[in-house]
Motif scaffolding. Sequence first.
Motif, PDB file in Angstrom:
ATOM      1  N   ALA A  16       0.833  -1.205   0.000  1.00  0.00           N
ATOM      2  CA  ALA A  16       0.000   0.000   0.000  1.00  0.00           C
ATOM      3  C   ALA A  16       0.867   1.254   0.000  1.00  0.00           C
ATOM      4  N   ALA A  17       1.911   1.269   0.795  1.00  0.00           N
ATOM      5  CA  ALA A  17       2.805   2.423   0.835  1.00  0.00           C
ATOM      6  C   ALA A  17       3.504   2.621  -0.502  1.00  0.00           C
ATOM      7  N   THR A  18       3.864   1.536  -1.164  1.00  0.00           N
ATOM      8  CA  THR A  18       4.520   1.636  -2.461  1.00  0.00           C
ATOM      9  C   THR A  18       3.568   2.199  -3.508  1.00  0.00           C
ATOM     10  N   LEU A  19       2.346   1.685  -3.540  1.00  0.00           N
ATOM     11  CA  LEU A  19       1.376   2.162  -4.524  1.00  0.00           C
ATOM     12  C   LEU A  19       0.983   3.612  -4.295  1.00  0.00           C
ATOM     13  N   LEU A  20       0.931   4.037  -3.037  1.00  0.00           N
ATOM     14  CA  LEU A  20       0.558   5.410  -2.718  1.00  0.00           C
ATOM     15  C   LEU A  20       1.739   6.374  -2.730  1.00  0.00           C
ATOM     16  N   GLY A  21       2.937   5.854  -2.868  1.00  0.00           N
ATOM     17  CA  GLY A  21       4.126   6.701  -2.905  1.00  0.00           C
ATOM     18  C   GLY A  21       4.543   7.233  -1.546  1.00  0.00           C
ATOM     19  N   LEU A  22       4.157   6.549  -0.478  1.00  0.00           N
ATOM     20  CA  LEU A  22       4.518   6.966   0.877  1.00  0.00           C
ATOM     21  C   LEU A  22       5.889   6.413   1.259  1.00  0.00           C
ATOM     22  N   ASP A  23       6.493   6.993   2.282  1.00  0.00           N
ATOM     23  CA  ASP A  23       7.762   6.478   2.792  1.00  0.00           C
ATOM     24  C   ASP A  23       7.518   5.191   3.555  1.00  0.00           C
ATOM     25  N   THR A  24       8.445   4.248   3.416  1.00  0.00           N
ATOM     26  CA  THR A  24       8.350   3.011   4.176  1.00  0.00           C
ATOM     27  C   THR A  24       9.001   3.208   5.534  1.00  0.00           C
ATOM     28  N   PHE A  25       8.804   2.268   6.432  1.00  0.00           N
ATOM     29  CA  PHE A  25       9.362   2.377   7.776  1.00  0.00           C
ATOM     30  C   PHE A  25      10.712   1.689   7.849  1.00  0.00           C
ATOM     31  N   GLY A  27      13.663   2.500   7.293  1.00  0.00           N
ATOM     32  CA  GLY A  27      14.676   2.721   6.279  1.00  0.00           C
ATOM     33  C   GLY A  27      14.677   1.722   5.138  1.00  0.00           C
ATOM     34  N   LEU A  28      13.572   1.029   4.925  1.00  0.00           N
ATOM     35  CA  LEU A  28      13.503   0.091   3.808  1.00  0.00           C
ATOM     36  C   LEU A  28      13.479   0.862   2.495  1.00  0.00           C
ATOM     37  N   PRO A  29      14.041   0.293   1.450  1.00  0.00           N
ATOM     38  CA  PRO A  29      14.015   0.991   0.158  1.00  0.00           C
ATOM     39  C   PRO A  29      12.591   1.044  -0.407  1.00  0.00           C
ATOM     40  N   ASP A  30      12.370   1.952  -1.343  1.00  0.00           N
ATOM     41  CA  ASP A  30      11.036   2.134  -1.905  1.00  0.00           C
ATOM     42  C   ASP A  30      10.543   0.901  -2.668  1.00  0.00           C
ATOM     43  N   TRP A  31      11.441   0.122  -3.232  1.00  0.00           N
ATOM     44  CA  TRP A  31      11.041  -1.024  -4.021  1.00  0.00           C
ATOM     45  C   TRP A  31      10.681  -2.245  -3.169  1.00  0.00           C
ATOM     46  N   ALA A  32      10.806  -2.167  -1.860  1.00  0.00           N
ATOM     47  CA  ALA A  32      10.516  -3.317  -0.990  1.00  0.00           C
ATOM     48  C   ALA A  32       9.052  -3.738  -1.061  1.00  0.00           C
ATOM     49  N   GLY A  33       8.158  -2.810  -1.345  1.00  0.00           N
ATOM     50  CA  GLY A  33       6.738  -3.150  -1.456  1.00  0.00           C
ATOM     51  C   GLY A  33       6.428  -4.060  -2.623  1.00  0.00           C
ATOM     52  N   TRP A  34       7.244  -4.014  -3.640  1.00  0.00           N
ATOM     53  CA  TRP A  34       7.019  -4.879  -4.802  1.00  0.00           C
ATOM     54  C   TRP A  34       7.447  -6.323  -4.546  1.00  0.00           C
TER      55      TRP A  34
END
Length: 63
Positions: A16-25, A27-34
């Motif tokens: 959800a954070a990746t699709l919405l463009g929010l910061d992850t918790f 310090g995980l990289p942005d691509w971790a949601g995929w």
Amino acid sequence: VFGFFFPMAFTAYLPAATLLGLDTFAGLPDWAGWLAPVAAVWAWVAAGLSWRTGVRHYQGAGG
């Protein structure tokens, strides 16, 4: 932690954070949601192997 927190993070929050463009918790990289589908397949394989091991080593409940 491994039975609730990480599965919840990979199945609900990170995608959800990746699709919405929010910061992850944490310090995980942005691509971790995929990686949620990969984590789901890994969990399914681990559960299957655990089930198979348990069934093969079952000795009975007594009686």
